[in-house]
Design an enzyme around this catalytic site. Sequence first.
Site, short mmCIF file in Angstrom:
data_model
loop_
_atom_site.label_atom_id
_atom_site.label_comp_id
_atom_site.label_asym_id
_atom_site.label_seq_id
_atom_site.Cartn_x
_atom_site.Cartn_y
_atom_site.Cartn_z
N GLY A 296 7.65 4.40 0.92
CA GLY A 296 6.68 5.00 1.31
C GLY A 296 6.39 2.91 2.26
O GLY A 296 7.20 2.58 1.69
N SER A 297 5.11 2.36 2.47
CA SER A 297 5.25 2.75 3.41
C SER A 297 3.99 2.02 4.74
O SER A 297 3.79 1.94 5.07
CB SER A 297 3.40 3.80 3.17
OG SER A 297 2.41 3.59 1.74
N ARG A 298 3.47 0.76 3.63
CA ARG A 298 2.75 -0.33 4.47
C ARG A 298 2.41 -1.65 3.39
O ARG A 298 1.97 -1.54 2.31
CB ARG A 298 1.35 0.30 4.64
CG ARG A 298 0.12 -0.86 5.60
CD ARG A 298 -0.86 0.32 5.76
NE ARG A 298 -2.25 -0.85 6.38
CZ ARG A 298 -3.05 -0.45 6.67
NH1 ARG A 298 -3.37 1.14 6.85
NH2 ARG A 298 -4.35 -0.23 6.35
N VAL B 191 0.69 -1.42 0.30
CA VAL B 191 -0.12 -0.16 0.40
C VAL B 191 0.90 1.48 0.03
O VAL B 191 1.83 1.59 0.88
CB VAL B 191 -0.60 -0.34 1.18
CG1 VAL B 191 -1.64 1.18 1.56
CG2 VAL B 191 -1.96 -1.30 1.62
#
Length: 227
Positions: free
Chosen positions: A185-187, A155
């Site tokens: 990023g990020s997740r 994500v």
Amino acid sequence: MFHKEGQTIILTTFFIVSAIILSAQYFVVNPFLRWGLQIAAIIILILILQFFRNPKRNANKSFDEILSPVDGKVVVIEEVEENEYFKGKRKQVSIFMSPVNVHVTRYPASGSIKYSKYHPGKYLVAWHPKASEENERTTVVINTPKFGDILYRQVAGALARRIVNYAEKGESVQQGDDAGFIKFGSRVDLYLPLDCAITVKLNQKVKGAETCIASFVDTNEKGKATY
């Protein structure tokens, strides 16, 4: 070792930084301004090198464990409805990566790729409740010998502007190998079977290809299948 996605950026940054340092040395008269420009350029180079690093990880491969796909901190552990692929309840474990974490994504388990899809989207902050559904993301499903199908989702966050995904439907993959990269990023979200045992806690720091996220539960099996 650096990730191959960043090699061009690293090389470009190196030349730009070198040009700034040399230009400041010969054309900036004020010593404080000259030193400031040179130090700032070196700091930028260090940050770029740090971001695109890809440390070697030797995964202790096991059919009975799901390993963390990334470095970061566990920010979500809950039972949710996964509507893209499973269309049913799964255990979700989400890992947030700060800008200082290694951003290489690694396969959390060995198996065959059943599903791999890219979704364009927004760039909400990674911890936003709707980030998994509305942000730019990729969804990958691996069919594993013990857990069956597991899903991981890269994500993008507020700073991320490109997700790299190597997984292709039909190919066989090995636990711990490079699976992609999220630039700035990020997740990463994992969606796992309800009957597995989650082995991490909220706010726990994890390392890609090393930290066990979940283990297989089978009371009839005494041994541990490894390879």
